[in-house]
Design an enzyme around this catalytic site. Structure first.
Site, PDB file in Angstrom:
ATOM      1  N   CYS A  68      -5.746  12.749  -2.142  1.00  0.00           N
ATOM      2  CA  CYS A  68      -6.299  14.065  -2.453  1.00  0.00           C
ATOM      3  C   CYS A  68      -5.537  15.185  -1.753  1.00  0.00           C
ATOM      4  O   CYS A  68      -4.839  14.967  -0.764  1.00  0.00           O
ATOM      5  CB  CYS A  68      -7.760  14.107  -2.035  1.00  0.00           C
ATOM      6  SG  CYS A  68      -8.762  12.815  -2.810  1.00  0.00           S
ATOM      7  N   CYS A  83       0.998   8.990   7.931  1.00  0.00           N
ATOM      8  CA  CYS A  83       1.373   7.996   6.928  1.00  0.00           C
ATOM      9  C   CYS A  83       2.833   8.182   6.520  1.00  0.00           C
ATOM     10  O   CYS A  83       3.230   9.241   6.020  1.00  0.00           O
ATOM     11  CB  CYS A  83       0.462   8.152   5.712  1.00  0.00           C
ATOM     12  SG  CYS A  83       0.973   7.198   4.266  1.00  0.00           S
ATOM     13  N   CYS A 114      -3.234  -0.489   1.387  1.00  0.00           N
ATOM     14  CA  CYS A 114      -3.670   0.547   2.318  1.00  0.00           C
ATOM     15  C   CYS A 114      -5.170   0.768   2.177  1.00  0.00           C
ATOM     16  O   CYS A 114      -5.695   0.755   1.072  1.00  0.00           O
ATOM     17  CB  CYS A 114      -2.919   1.845   2.038  1.00  0.00           C
ATOM     18  SG  CYS A 114      -3.460   3.240   3.059  1.00  0.00           S
ATOM     19  N   ASP A 164      14.666   3.928  -7.214  1.00  0.00           N
ATOM     20  CA  ASP A 164      13.276   4.352  -7.343  1.00  0.00           C
ATOM     21  C   ASP A 164      12.686   4.486  -5.950  1.00  0.00           C
ATOM     22  O   ASP A 164      13.224   3.939  -4.975  1.00  0.00           O
ATOM     23  CB  ASP A 164      12.472   3.359  -8.179  1.00  0.00           C
ATOM     24  CG  ASP A 164      11.236   3.990  -8.815  1.00  0.00           C
ATOM     25  OD1 ASP A 164      10.948   5.162  -8.503  1.00  0.00           O
ATOM     26  OD2 ASP A 164      10.575   3.319  -9.625  1.00  0.00           O
ATOM     27  N   ASP A 165      11.561   5.214  -5.849  1.00  0.00           N
ATOM     28  CA  ASP A 165      10.966   5.427  -4.530  1.00  0.00           C
ATOM     29  C   ASP A 165      10.370   4.152  -3.956  1.00  0.00           C
ATOM     30  O   ASP A 165      10.378   3.938  -2.746  1.00  0.00           O
ATOM     31  CB  ASP A 165       9.902   6.521  -4.589  1.00  0.00           C
ATOM     32  CG  ASP A 165       8.811   6.223  -5.605  1.00  0.00           C
ATOM     33  OD1 ASP A 165       7.919   5.427  -5.301  1.00  0.00           O
ATOM     34  OD2 ASP A 165       8.873   6.779  -6.707  1.00  0.00           O
ATOM     35  N   SER A 186      10.394  11.287  -7.645  1.00  0.00           N
ATOM     36  CA  SER A 186      10.605  11.025  -6.219  1.00  0.00           C
ATOM     37  C   SER A 186      11.803  10.132  -5.938  1.00  0.00           C
ATOM     38  O   SER A 186      12.229  10.028  -4.788  1.00  0.00           O
ATOM     39  CB  SER A 186       9.341  10.430  -5.593  1.00  0.00           C
ATOM     40  OG  SER A 186       8.820   9.387  -6.390  1.00  0.00           O
ATOM     41  N   ASN A 216      -9.493  14.778   2.706  1.00  0.00           N
ATOM     42  CA  ASN A 216      -8.374  13.954   2.273  1.00  0.00           C
ATOM     43  C   ASN A 216      -8.267  12.770   3.214  1.00  0.00           C
ATOM     44  O   ASN A 216      -8.139  12.949   4.430  1.00  0.00           O
ATOM     45  CB  ASN A 216      -7.068  14.769   2.299  1.00  0.00           C
ATOM     46  CG  ASN A 216      -5.842  13.899   2.070  1.00  0.00           C
ATOM     47  OD1 ASN A 216      -5.911  12.881   1.398  1.00  0.00           O
ATOM     48  ND2 ASN A 216      -4.720  14.304   2.631  1.00  0.00           N
ATOM     49  N   GLY A 217      -8.338  11.561   2.662  1.00  0.00           N
ATOM     50  CA  GLY A 217      -8.237  10.364   3.491  1.00  0.00           C
ATOM     51  C   GLY A 217      -9.249   9.318   3.064  1.00  0.00           C
ATOM     52  O   GLY A 217      -9.811   9.371   1.969  1.00  0.00           O
ATOM     53  N   GLY A 224      -3.646  14.848  -6.668  1.00  0.00           N
ATOM     54  CA  GLY A 224      -4.855  14.358  -7.311  1.00  0.00           C
ATOM     55  C   GLY A 224      -5.056  15.046  -8.636  1.00  0.00           C
ATOM     56  O   GLY A 224      -5.042  16.281  -8.710  1.00  0.00           O
ATOM     57  N   TYR A 242       6.868   9.111  -1.074  1.00  0.00           N
ATOM     58  CA  TYR A 242       6.351   9.293  -2.426  1.00  0.00           C
ATOM     59  C   TYR A 242       5.384  10.464  -2.588  1.00  0.00           C
ATOM     60  O   TYR A 242       5.539  11.285  -3.483  1.00  0.00           O
ATOM     61  CB  TYR A 242       5.664   8.000  -2.883  1.00  0.00           C
ATOM     62  CG  TYR A 242       5.019   8.078  -4.242  1.00  0.00           C
ATOM     63  CD1 TYR A 242       5.790   8.074  -5.399  1.00  0.00           C
ATOM     64  CD2 TYR A 242       3.634   8.151  -4.377  1.00  0.00           C
ATOM     65  CE1 TYR A 242       5.195   8.146  -6.656  1.00  0.00           C
ATOM     66  CE2 TYR A 242       3.036   8.220  -5.623  1.00  0.00           C
ATOM     67  CZ  TYR A 242       3.820   8.216  -6.758  1.00  0.00           C
ATOM     68  OH  TYR A 242       3.236   8.290  -7.993  1.00  0.00           O
ATOM     69  N   CYS A 244       1.620  -0.470   5.300  1.00  0.00           N
ATOM     70  CA  CYS A 244       1.841  -1.150   4.021  1.00  0.00           C
ATOM     71  C   CYS A 244       3.134  -1.962   4.015  1.00  0.00           C
ATOM     72  O   CYS A 244       3.335  -2.819   3.155  1.00  0.00           O
ATOM     73  CB  CYS A 244       1.834  -0.151   2.868  1.00  0.00           C
ATOM     74  SG  CYS A 244       2.961   1.226   3.060  1.00  0.00           S
ATOM     75  N   CYS A 286       2.543   5.668  10.669  1.00  0.00           N
ATOM     76  CA  CYS A 286       1.881   4.478  10.147  1.00  0.00           C
ATOM     77  C   CYS A 286       2.810   3.802   9.142  1.00  0.00           C
ATOM     78  O   CYS A 286       3.203   4.412   8.138  1.00  0.00           O
ATOM     79  CB  CYS A 286       0.559   4.848   9.477  1.00  0.00           C
ATOM     80  SG  CYS A 286      -0.281   3.418   8.732  1.00  0.00           S
TER      81      CYS A 286
END
Length: 497
Positions: free
Chosen positions: A44, A289, A435, A398-399, A336, A150-151, A72, A295, A487, A484
């Protein structure tokens, strides 16, 4: 590359090629999937503005939120503070459409403050009851607190049950609403103390804006997992946004980031900062993150004083250092993947050409009734310039690679267009873990890199070579900060349990 390789069926592939046994359940699951696109769900975006005098809250909120539309596209909403009242409008629309549908637009103009939200579902379903801003009302039915988040936070079921027992009114199923109701339950202790008490009970990722009749409050979780910037239009008008381009969109200059574990309160007396944990004499360590850089964020964003475009460009250069190859052209998968493709081209000397054309009008996903039509979605989203591809050796950047389905279909499009060779590069490390901190990412069984080793994945994609940016090189590009990388490594700053 033979035509037989480019048209191999999934079921034939894992029989004939002898993929490692652990990869077979993934491929079987892929055959059952109706997901037409291999992409991560965007998180978001939040935006806010406060001034001690009347401003054009309608236009400022609209422009700022529109700059965050990429974060979003499922729904959007706005609350404004005008003459001591908080008014809210929210719809399952893109930002510009939502503002067009406000019933009485004059009510949303010339206020003192506004907060807005662009939604992508992470926790809670996509019911309209989960659209933000959320708000709390007083005994007279008037809104006295509005809230955007957001989160994603974890372990909230017991907290929700406790709040329901206290007769707190829940409208939806979102984790964000649990946080609001916790703050609401302690407002008698003051707004700052209510936020602190909430933070003691909540674990996870949150960047939050709250609008009250007395001002606007911004705060981040103690790990700073989600971004939040501060800007100002003038000395009396402060702006808050998930990304810096939203500041520029409303004519605001960047001031600084909201620090991890910091509460910022702006009102008619000015702007003040409070520690979320009063026992700490300095901000917590930031573990933003890392996927924001790869991305989610716009390439023109600045996060923690690092230029997102330069991170992506340097990723391309590192990919060439890791896995050089002879080729005729470098192409980037829009949008991206393009900066990394530029970087790869600069490092290798292989020309870059923008010969994958993106349909700019393909925004939100749509229901596709048949498998045959689902196969065509990639062609709707991306189409090659065939005359520049035929007979060429291509490096495709690609990203990231998530499920692998779109990557495989894109490669088939390039081979069908006559590409002689395809060398695929991912500007992120292999994604091996889902994630739970605000990114809508598939479960581990759906992540292709968690189920196939690199050689098996190369064969599955049907490419001549394959490589991913290493975690070590990503850390080097990000100046060895403690972001972080969960992932990629399964090590998160917050425990899921």
């Amino acid at each position: 590359m033979t035509s037989k390789q480019s048209t191999t069926q999934f079921s034939d592939f894992y029989n004939e090629k002898g993929i490692a046994k652990k990869g077979i359940p993934y491929l079987r699951n892929l055959l059952k999937s109706d997901d037409p696109l291999d992409q991560l769900g965007e998180e978001c975006g939040i935006f806010g503005v406060y001034s001690n005098h009347a401003i054009d809250t309608f236009s400022i909120a609209e422009f700022g939120m529109f700059a965050l539309q990429h974060r979003g596209q499922e729904a959007s909403g706005v609350s404004i503070l005008k003459e001591g009242q908080i008014l809210t409008s929210k719809k399952d629309d893109l930002v510009l459409d939502m503002f067009k549908k406000i019933k009485n637009p004059d009510d949303f103009q010339q206020g003192n403050a506004a907060i807005g939200h662009t939604r992508y579902t992470t926790a809670g379903d996509n019911s309209t009851k989960n659209f933000q801003p959320f708000y709390a009302v007083n005994q007279f039915g008037k809104t006295h607190l509005s809230f955007v988040h957001n989160g994603n936070v974890v372990g909230i079921e017991a907290l929700r049950a406790q709040l329901i027992e206290k007769d707190l009114p829940f409208l939806g199923s979102s984790d964000s609403e649990v946080m609001l109701r916790m703050i609401q339950s302690n407002l008698d202790k003051g707004i700052i103390e209510a936020i602190r008490l909430m933070s003691q009970e909540i674990r996870g990722a949150y960047s939050i804006l709250m609008l009250t009749k007395d001002g606007l409050i911004a705060f981040r979780d103690p790990n700073g997992i989600r971004p939040l910037s501060i800007g100002k239009i003038d000395d009396n008008t402060h702006v808050f946004a998930s990304e810096t381009p939203a500041l520029q969109a409303v004519g605001a200059s960047f001031v600084r980031e909201v620090e991890p574990g910091e509460i910022v309160w702006v009102n008619d007396q000015g702007i003040k900062s409070y520690p979320m944990d009063p026992s700490l004499d300095k901000p917590s360590k930031c573990t933003l993150c890392s996927f924001e850089y790869i991305y989610f964020a716009r390439p023109d964003s600045i996060l923690e004083d690092i230029d997102v475009y330069e991170v992506r460009r340097e990723s391309g250069k590192k990919l060439f250092e890791q896995a050089p190859v002879e080729a005729d052209l470098v192409i980037g998968v829009p949008d991206s993947g393009i900066p990394a493709a530029v970087g790869y081209s600069e490092a290798s000397g292989i020309p870059y050409e923008p010969i994958l054309i993106k349909n700019r009008y393909m925004s939100r996903s749509f229901i596709i009734p048949t498998q045959a039509m689902r196969e065509r979605v990639v062609n709707l989203k991306l189409n090659p310039v065939i005359s520049r591809i035929k007979g060429k050796r291509l490096v495709v950047i690609d990203d990231s690679v998530v499920r692998g389905t779109t990557s495989k279909r894109l490669i088939k499009i390039l081979l069908d267009a006559g590409a002689k060779e395809v060398h695929f590069r991912s500007a992120s490390p292999p994604i091996i873990a889902p994630c739970f901190l605000g990114i809508d990412m598939p479960s581990k069984k759906d992540l292709i890199s968690a189920n196939l080793d690199k050689e098996s994945l190369r064969e599955f994609l049907g490419v001549d070579s394959l490589d991913f940016l290493s975690v070590e090189n990503l850390k080097e590009i990000l100046k060895q900060r403690e972001y972080c990388f969960g992932c990629f490594t399964e090590n998160y700053p917050v425990s899921k349990d």
